[in-house]
Design an enzyme around this catalytic site. Structure first.
Site, PDB file in Angstrom:
ATOM      1  N   CYS A  35      27.038   4.756  -6.228  1.00  0.00           N
ATOM      2  CA  CYS A  35      28.533   4.026  -6.648  1.00  0.00           C
ATOM      3  C   CYS A  35      29.242   3.809  -5.531  1.00  0.00           C
ATOM      4  O   CYS A  35      30.433   4.743  -5.354  1.00  0.00           O
ATOM      5  CB  CYS A  35      28.903   4.238  -8.156  1.00  0.00           C
ATOM      6  SG  CYS A  35      30.019   2.940  -8.566  1.00  0.00           S
ATOM      7  N   CYS A  38      33.166   4.977  -6.733  1.00  0.00           N
ATOM      8  CA  CYS A  38      33.506   6.012  -6.947  1.00  0.00           C
ATOM      9  C   CYS A  38      34.549   6.971  -5.744  1.00  0.00           C
ATOM     10  O   CYS A  38      34.014   6.886  -4.585  1.00  0.00           O
ATOM     11  CB  CYS A  38      31.870   7.257  -7.255  1.00  0.00           C
ATOM     12  SG  CYS A  38      32.050   6.298  -8.869  1.00  0.00           S
ATOM     13  N   HIS A  81      33.902   6.387 -13.757  1.00  0.00           N
ATOM     14  CA  HIS A  81      32.356   4.886 -13.079  1.00  0.00           C
ATOM     15  C   HIS A  81      32.186   4.060 -14.730  1.00  0.00           C
ATOM     16  O   HIS A  81      31.602   3.753 -14.787  1.00  0.00           O
ATOM     17  CB  HIS A  81      31.216   5.776 -12.309  1.00  0.00           C
ATOM     18  CG  HIS A  81      30.523   4.861 -12.754  1.00  0.00           C
ATOM     19  ND1 HIS A  81      30.545   3.998 -11.405  1.00  0.00           N
ATOM     20  CD2 HIS A  81      29.703   4.711 -13.388  1.00  0.00           C
ATOM     21  CE1 HIS A  81      29.191   2.936 -11.563  1.00  0.00           C
ATOM     22  NE2 HIS A  81      28.167   3.639 -12.382  1.00  0.00           N
ATOM     23  N   ASN A 121      35.704  -9.206 -12.990  1.00  0.00           N
ATOM     24  CA  ASN A 121      34.776 -10.545 -13.605  1.00  0.00           C
ATOM     25  C   ASN A 121      34.396  -8.488 -14.439  1.00  0.00           C
ATOM     26  O   ASN A 121      34.000  -7.142 -13.507  1.00  0.00           O
ATOM     27  CB  ASN A 121      33.660 -10.259 -12.807  1.00  0.00           C
ATOM     28  CG  ASN A 121      34.588 -11.467 -12.049  1.00  0.00           C
ATOM     29  OD1 ASN A 121      34.547 -12.387 -12.755  1.00  0.00           O
ATOM     30  ND2 ASN A 121      34.066 -12.119 -10.968  1.00  0.00           N
ATOM     31  N   HIS A 132      31.646  -0.074 -11.419  1.00  0.00           N
ATOM     32  CA  HIS A 132      32.458   0.913 -11.671  1.00  0.00           C
ATOM     33  C   HIS A 132      33.800  -0.476 -11.795  1.00  0.00           C
ATOM     34  O   HIS A 132      34.011  -1.749 -11.444  1.00  0.00           O
ATOM     35  CB  HIS A 132      32.840   1.601 -10.114  1.00  0.00           C
ATOM     36  CG  HIS A 132      33.552   2.668 -10.315  1.00  0.00           C
ATOM     37  ND1 HIS A 132      33.954   3.692  -9.947  1.00  0.00           N
ATOM     38  CD2 HIS A 132      35.010   1.916 -10.138  1.00  0.00           C
ATOM     39  CE1 HIS A 132      34.672   4.428 -10.175  1.00  0.00           C
ATOM     40  NE2 HIS A 132      35.671   2.994 -10.330  1.00  0.00           N
ATOM     41  N   HIS A 134      36.435  -2.109 -12.204  1.00  0.00           N
ATOM     42  CA  HIS A 134      37.160  -3.055 -10.546  1.00  0.00           C
ATOM     43  C   HIS A 134      37.463  -4.439 -10.728  1.00  0.00           C
ATOM     44  O   HIS A 134      36.788  -5.588 -11.347  1.00  0.00           O
ATOM     45  CB  HIS A 134      36.676  -2.437  -8.902  1.00  0.00           C
ATOM     46  CG  HIS A 134      35.585  -3.292  -8.942  1.00  0.00           C
ATOM     47  ND1 HIS A 134      33.911  -3.151  -9.691  1.00  0.00           N
ATOM     48  CD2 HIS A 134      34.881  -4.643  -8.087  1.00  0.00           C
ATOM     49  CE1 HIS A 134      33.346  -4.251  -9.376  1.00  0.00           C
ATOM     50  NE2 HIS A 134      33.883  -5.158  -8.951  1.00  0.00           N
ATOM     51  N   GLN A 136      38.904  -8.114  -8.197  1.00  0.00           N
ATOM     52  CA  GLN A 136      38.876  -8.683  -6.911  1.00  0.00           C
ATOM     53  C   GLN A 136      40.719  -9.514  -6.441  1.00  0.00           C
ATOM     54  O   GLN A 136      41.464  -9.746  -7.393  1.00  0.00           O
ATOM     55  CB  GLN A 136      37.809  -9.517  -6.315  1.00  0.00           C
ATOM     56  CG  GLN A 136      36.893  -8.556  -6.696  1.00  0.00           C
ATOM     57  CD  GLN A 136      35.472  -9.793  -6.059  1.00  0.00           C
ATOM     58  OE1 GLN A 136      35.278  -9.633  -5.088  1.00  0.00           O
ATOM     59  NE2 GLN A 136      34.759  -9.821  -6.756  1.00  0.00           N
TER      60      GLN A 136
END
Length: 321
Positions: A35, A38, A81, A121, A132, A134, A136
Site C-alpha cells: 500500500c 502506509c 491500513h 470516498n 487505506h 484516506h 482527497q
C-alpha cells in the site's frame, strides 16, 4: 508519473470536464504490504517517507487536476491500513479537521484556484482504488456546477424574500424535526426534504460560515464527536455490525461519500454561502446498491427509493452506545 490534465468546457451545458488519461495507469487495490499510503519501512518506501505519522497530506501522483488546471492532494487519516475514519479517536478526527482547514487556506491562496473541495470516498462500491483510509482535496480552477446552482438559488431567494436560503432551510428542518438525525449545541444533521440518495445526511454548523477556515473554536471542538457518531450510525443502518475496529469485516462497512461544500474563493456573495458536509451512501438496502440509471444519469432527475423521513428515523434508531 507524467501528468497531463486538460479542462474542457461543454458548450451546451456549460460544465467543465477534466481530461486526465494518465489516471488509467494509477495504482489499483494493491495488497496491504504494498500500500502506498502506509508508512515507509526498511526496504519498502511508500508515498509517505516516514516510519509513522498521525495525518499526512501530499500531492496526488495521478491527479485529475494539475498545473493551471488546479491541484489534487491526498489526505491520509491514519497509518492503520485496516482502520476507517469511524475508528478514529476524537483527537485524531480533530487533527484531520485541522488538516482540511490548513490545506483549504493554503490552496485558496493559489491564483489558479477558484474552489476547494475536501472529500472522502469509502468502499470498493464507490470505486476507491486504495483501501487505506484516506480522502482527497481538489482545488478547481472554476466554480463547480453544483455550487453554481446553489449560488443561483441563494441569490434568487434573497432577491425575492431578503432572507438567506441556507439559514431558512436549516431552521425549517429543526422546526419540523422529522428528518433531524442529530442536533447539538453547534451542529445540526438532517436528511434533506428532497434527498437524492436513499441515506443522505447534511451537516451544518449552527453559526453560518463560508468555509472551514471560518469555523469557531466551539464548532471545531464539537465536530469530531458529531461526525464520528454519524459515520458509526452509517455503519449500522443495514444491520451488518458496527464496522469498527481493526478486526472488523470491511464488507460490513457502509460505502459512502463525504463531501464538504465550501464557498468559491471569489464569489461576490461569499459570506451568504453556508459551509456544510453532505454524507451519503450508494447502498439502498442490505446487499443492494442504488445505481444511477436512465433518469439519473441521462437527465439528472433522481428517483429515491427511501422516504427521507424513514431514512432519518432509521439513523436515529441506530444510535451508537
Amino acid at each position: 508519473v507524467a501528468t497531463a490534465s486538460e479542462i474542457r468546457r461543454d458548450p451546451l451545458l456549460g460544465d467543465h470536464v477534466a481530461i486526465a488519461s494518465h489516471r488509467q495507469d494509477r495504482t489499483y487495490l494493491p495488497p496491504a504490504d504494498a500500500c502506498p499510503l502506509c508508512p515507509s519501512r526498511e526496504g519498502r518506501p511508500s508515498e509517505i517517507p516516514a516510519a509513522d505519522y498521525d495525518v499526512a497530506v501530499f500531492e496526488n501522483r495521478f491527479p485529475s487536476l494539475a498545473g493551471d488546471s488546479g491541484r489534487c492532494e491526498v489526505v491520509c487519516f491514519t497509518p492503520d491500513h485496516d482502520a476507517s475514519f469511524a475508528d478514529l479517536t476524537e483527537e485524531q478526527a480533530a487533527l484531520v479537521l485541522a488538516a482540511w482547514t490548513d490545506r483549504t487556506a493554503a490552496l485558496q491562496r493559489l491564483p489558479q484556484v477558484a474552489q476547494v473541495f475536501c472529500f472522502e470516498n469509502r468502499g470498493a462500491e464507490i470505486g476507491v482504488t486504495l483501501g487505506h483510509p484516506h480522502g482527497q482535496i481538489y482545488a478547481y480552477p472554476f466554480t463547480t456546477p453544483r455550487t453554481a446552482r446553489m449560488l443561483a438559488s441563494l441569490a434568487a431567494h434573497r432577491e425575492a424574500t431578503g432572507a438567506n436560503l441556507f439559514d431558512e432551510t436549516v431552521a425549517r428542518e429543526r422546526a419540523d424535526g422529522t428528518r433531524i438525525v442529530l442536533d447539538t449545541d453547534h451542529w445540526t444533521a438532517f436528511v434533506p426534504y428532497a434527498a437524492h440518495w436513499p441515506y443522505e445526511v447534511h451537516l451544518y454548523p449552527r453559526r453560518r460560515v463560508p468555509d472551514l477556515t471560518a469555523l469557531d473554536d466551539a464548532a471545531r471542538t464539537e465536530f469530531p464527536q458529531v461526525y464520528l457518531e454519524l459515520l458509526r450510525r452509517f455503519d449500522r443502518i443495514f444491520g451488518e455490525g458496527d464496522g469498527q475496529g481493526p478486526d472488523a469485516d470491511a464488507a460490513a462497512r457502509t460505502p459512502y461519500i463525504a463531501a464538504w461544500h465550501q464557498a468559491p474563493v471569489h464569489a461576490p456573495d461569499r459570506a451568504e454561502f453556508a459551509l456544510h458536509l453532505e454524507l451519503f451512501t450508494i447502498r439502498r438496502t442490505a446487499g443492494k446498491l442504488k445505481f444511477l440509471a436512465g433518469s439519473e444519469s441521462g437527465m439528472n432527475v433522481f428517483i429515491n427509493d427511501v422516504p427521507p423521513e424513514a431514512a432519518a428515523q432509521r439513523l436515529r434508531e441506530v444510535a451508537t452506545k
